[in-house]
Design a protein around this motif. Structure first.
Motif, mmCIF file in Angstrom:
data_model
loop_
_atom_site.group_PDB
_atom_site.id
_atom_site.type_symbol
_atom_site.label_atom_id
_atom_site.label_comp_id
_atom_site.label_asym_id
_atom_site.label_seq_id
_atom_site.Cartn_x
_atom_site.Cartn_y
_atom_site.Cartn_z
ATOM 1 N N GLY A 1 18.094 18.353 -49.340
ATOM 2 C CA GLY A 1 17.588 17.078 -49.865
ATOM 3 C C GLY A 1 18.311 16.976 -51.376
ATOM 4 N N HIS B 1 12.438 13.806 -47.947
ATOM 5 C CA HIS B 1 12.927 15.079 -48.733
ATOM 6 C C HIS B 1 11.602 15.894 -48.918
ATOM 7 N N GLU C 1 19.316 12.621 -44.874
ATOM 8 C CA GLU C 1 18.076 13.516 -44.474
ATOM 9 C C GLU C 1 17.542 13.216 -43.279
ATOM 10 N N LEU D 1 11.667 17.645 -45.833
ATOM 11 C CA LEU D 1 12.553 18.914 -45.711
ATOM 12 C C LEU D 1 12.058 20.278 -46.636
#
Length: 648
Positions: free
Chosen positions: A573, A561, A618, A564
Motif C-alpha cells: 500500500g 490499505h 490494492e 493490507l
C-alpha cells in the motif's frame, strides 16, 4: 515484500537490550522490576477492573497465563487498534504500525469476550441467556436474517466433529476460562470456526466508533482556527491553509512519523515487564523531537521569502509567515503529545486521549473566539489559540496519568534518556520518510492553488478542511478492519478474515457514498460555513463536486490499505500510494489545472485519479493475495517472539 514489523523488530530488541544493560540491579529494584524478565510485573491492585465481577478479573488473569503458554499456536483474537497517531490524516495516508502489540489486561479480557462470542455464534458454547424458543413468525425470520450473528443451522459443526463431548448441552453455568480456551483451541485446530457478516459489522462498529470520535475531536483543534479565520476574510482563510500545510509537511508529519517507532518500543517494554522502559522510551523520543525544534523554528521564522518565491500574493504570504512564527511556540506540545499518547497506548489506556480531547477541543474553539474577537488579535489570535491548545493537550494528558492511571510506567526523569539514540533514530526514519513522501504531494498542490489567486487558495482551504473532516470516518474504519483481520489471521481463521475484509470493503463503499451524497447535496451550503465571500464559496462549490467523487475512492483506498496492514502487506500500500501520487495524481493535477485551465477543480481531479489507481491496485492485490501465507507468516512471528522471550 517484508512487513515493517519484521524489518524493525531486531532494532527494537536491540534498543530494549541496551537499555536493560545500562540499568543496574539496584535500578531495577527501584523501578520495581520483576526477578524474571519472562513474566510481566503486574500488580493486581494496580490493574483497573472493567466491571464489578471479581471472577471475571480472575478469569482474565488465568487466561493471561494460558496465552503465554500457547502463544505459538494462535494470537489473541481481540486487540485494541494500536500504533495509530491521532493527527491530521489526508487522502488514504496511514502510518505503518506493528501488526500486533503486547497484550494488556484489558486486551486479554476483550480476547476472552471475542472468543466466547464466536463460539456462541458457532453453537459451540450455549447462548448467553437461556430463553424459551420463540415463535417462528415471518417477522422473526426477517429479524434473524438481518441482525442475528449466529452461523446458520446448516453450517454449524456436525456432531462428528472432534471437538468436545456434550458440546451442545446447556451447562448449569457459563464455562470457565480454561474450558472456553480449550474449546477455542480445538475448534480452531479443526477449522470449524466461521463468522457472519452481521458479527463482523458489529465488531467493526465497536472498534471504529470511539476512534471516529477521537479523530474528529483532534482534527477540530485545527478546524476551529480555520472556521474562525474564514470569518475574518478571504486572504486570511487562504493564509491559514498555506501555513498549516507548510507546518504539516515541515514539522507535524516528520514528528508523527518519527514517533511511530514508540508503537513497537513502548509495547514491547510494557509486555516484557520492564515498565520503567516505557517512560524512558517516551522520554527519549520527546528529547529527540525537541531537538528538531530549533532548525524547524528557524525555517518558520524566516519562511516569508521562501513562500513568496512560490506563492504570488504578498499579503497571503505575509499572513502565512506570521502564523508560522506563532506556531513555533506550539511545537514542544506537538512533540510531547506524540510521545505521550503512545506512552498511554502501550498500557492500553486508549481512552485517555479521548478524555483529554473532550476538554481540549471545546477549549480551542473558546480560545479562538476569545483571541480573535474579544482581544481583537484577528488572524494572529487564531494562530495563538492553536499554539496554546497544542501545548495544553500534553499537559492535560500528563495530569490524567498522574491523577488517574498510568503512573506505574513513569519513574521520573532520567539521564539514560540521553543515551542510546542511534538505534531509535534508525528505527524511526523509515516510517517518517514514507509518510513525508506521501504528504508532500498535498503541499505541492496547495502551492499550485496559490498560483490561481487568493480566492482559489482560500477555496483550497475549504476543500482541504472538508475532505480531511470526511476522511476521519473511513480512516478509523480502516484501523478497525486492520485490527480485526490481523487478529483473525493470527488465530488461523482465514475464512473469517476474508468475511471481515468483505464487510469492511462494503462499509467503505457505504461511507464513501454517504460522503459523496453530503458533499454533492450541500456543495453550496458547506463553503458558507467557512467564509462569507461569495467568490470563494463559488469556487469551492465547483471543486466540491470533484471532491464528492474523490470521497468514494478515498474511503475504499483507506480501508484497502488497512486490510493490507492486517495481512502483513502494508509495504504494498505504501508503494502504491507513492506511485499513484507522483506518477498519476501529480501529473494529471498539474496538467488539468494549468493546461486544460480547470484550475482548482483540476488539482482535485488529479487526486481523484490517483486514488482510483491506488484503490484498483490494492483491491486487485487483496483479491489475488494468498491469505494462508499471511497466516503462516503470522505464526512465524509469534514463534520468533516466543523464542526471544524464552531467550531473555
Amino acid at each position: 515484500m517484508p512487513s515493517s514489523f519484521l524489518a524493525t523488530s531486531p532494532i527494537a530488541q536491540e534498543i530494549i537490550n541496551r537499555d536493560l544493560e545500562e540499568c543496574s540491579t539496584s535500578d531495577d529494584e527501584d523501578y520495581g522490576q520483576p526477578e524474571s524478565d519472562s513474566e510481566p510485573d503486574v500488580n493486581p491492585e494496580e490493574v483497573p477492573r472493567h466491571g464489578s465481577d471479581s471472577r471475571r478479573h480472575s478469569d482474565s488473569r488465568r487466561l493471561s497465563d494460558l496465552r503465554r503458554s500457547s502463544m505459538q499456536e494462535s494470537a489473541p483474537l481481540a486487540f485494541h487498534p494500536t500504533g495509530i497517531a491521532y493527527g491530521t490524516p489526508f487522502l488514504a495516508v496511514a502510518p505503518n504500525a506493528p501488526l500486533q502489540a503486547v497484550p494488556t489486561e484489558h486486551d486479554i479480557e476483550e480476547s476472552l469476550a471475542a472468543e466466547r462470542s464466536l463460539l456462541r455464534d458457532n453453537h459451540i458454547l450455549p447462548p448467553k441467556h437461556r430463553r424459551n424458543p420463540p415463535k417462528d413468525t415471518l417477522l422473526r425470520r426477517v429479524y434473524k436474517r438481518i441482525f442475528s450473528t449466529k452461523v446458520p443451522e446448516d453450517e454449524r459443526p456436525s456432531e462428528t466433529t472432534p471437538l468436545l463431548e456434550s458440546i451442545y448441552e446447556y451447562p448449569p453455568q457459563t464455562p470457565g476460562v480454561e474450558d472456553i480456551q480449550f474449546r477455542w483451541e480445538v475448534a480452531v485446530a479443526n477449522q470449524v470456526i466461521k463468522t457472519t457478516w452481521q458479527r463482523e459489522a458489529k465488531t467493526l462498529i465497536q472498534y471504529s466508533a470511539p476512534l471516529i470520535v477521537t479523530f474528529l475531536l483532534h482534527y477540530s483543534v485545527t478546524l476551529g482556527s480555520v472556521l474562525t479565520v474564514g470569518r475574518i476574510g478571504m486572504l486570511e482563510l487562504g493564509a491559514i491553509n498555506l501555513a498549516t500545510m507548510t507546518a504539516s509537511i515541515t514539522a507535524y508529519v516528520p514528528v508523527q512519523g518519527l514517533a511511530t517507532c514508540l508503537d513497537t518500543l513502548c509495547s514491547q517494554a510494557y509486555g516484557s515487564g520492564h515498565k520503567h522502559l516505557v517512560g524512558l522510551q517516551a522520554q527519549r523520543m520527546t528529547y529527540i523531537l525537541w531537538l528538531l525544534i530549533p532548525p524547524i523554528g528557524l525555517l518558520w521564522f524566516f519562511s516569508e521569502p521562501i513562500l513568496a518565491s512560490v506563492v504570488p500574493d504578498k499579503e497571503t504570504v505575509r499572513l502565512a509567515a506570521l502564523a508560522l512564527r506563532i506556531l513555533i511556540f506550539g511545537m514542544p506540545g506537538v512533540a510531547a503529545f506524540e510521545s505521550g499518547k503512545r506512552f498511554c497506548q502501550a498500557q492500553g489506556l486508549f481512552h485517555a486521549t479521548t478524555y483529554v480531547l473532550l476538554i481540549a477541543a471545546p477549549l480551542s474553539f473558546f480560545l479562538n473566539w476569545f483571541f480573535v474577537w474579544q482581544m481583537d488579535w484577528h488572524f494572529a489570535g487564531a494562530a495563538t489559540a492553536m499554539a496554546i491548545t497544542q501545548n495544553l493537550i500534553p499537559i492535560l494528558l500528563a495530569l490524567y496519568v498522574y491523577f488517574f492511571e498510568g503512573r506505574e510506567c513513569w519513574k521520573g526523569f532520567s539521564k539514560k534518556a540521553f543515551h542510546n539514540w542511534g538505534p531509535m533514530v534508525r528505527l524511526a526514519l523509515p516510517g517518517m520518510i514514507m509518510i513525508e513522501a506521501q504528504f508532500s504531494v498535498l503541499e505541492i498542490l496547495t502551492i499550485a492553488a496559490g498560483q490561481f489567486g487568493p480566492a482559489s487558495l482560500a477555496a483550497q482551504s475549504v476543500l482541504v478542511s472538508v475532505t480531511s473532516t470526511a476522511f476521519n470516518i473511513p480512516f478509523p474504519l480502516a484501523i478497525a478492519a486492520s485490527t480485526r483481520v490481523a487478529n483473525l489471521i493470527g488465530a488461523n481463521l482465514v475464512g473469517a478474515a476474508r468475511t471481515s475484509a468483505k464487510v469492511a470493503l462494503v462499509a467503505a463503499c457505504l461511507v464513501g457514498l454517504f460522503n459523496l451524497t453530503m458533499l454533492t447535496v450541500f456543495r453550496h451550503q458547506i463553503p458558507l460555513i467557512f467564509t462569507d465571500d461569495l467568490t470563494v464559496a463559488g469556487i469551492a462549490a465547483q471543486g466540491m463536486l470533484v471532491c464528492a467523487v474523490l470521497e468514494v475512492f478515498d474511503a475504499t483506498a483507506a480501508v484497502s490499505h488497512g486490510l493490507l496492514r492486517g495481512i502483513g502487506r502494508q509495504s504494498i500500500g505504501g508503494y502504491a500510494n507513492l506511485f499513484s501520487y507522483y506518477f498519476v495524481a501529480l501529473p494529471v493535477s498539474l496538467g488539468t489545472a494549468f493546461w486544460l485551465k480547470w484550475e482548482l477543480a483540476g488539482l482535485w481531479f488529479g487526486l481523484t485519479c490517483g486514488l482510483a489507481v491506488v484503490t484498483a491496485i490494492e483491491l486487485i492485490y487483496i483479491y489475488r493475495a494468498d491469505w494462508q501465507t499471511a497466516v503462516d507468516q503470522a505464526a512465524e512471528r509469534m514463534q520468533s517472539d516466543a523464542a526471544n522471550n524464552n531467550h531473555k
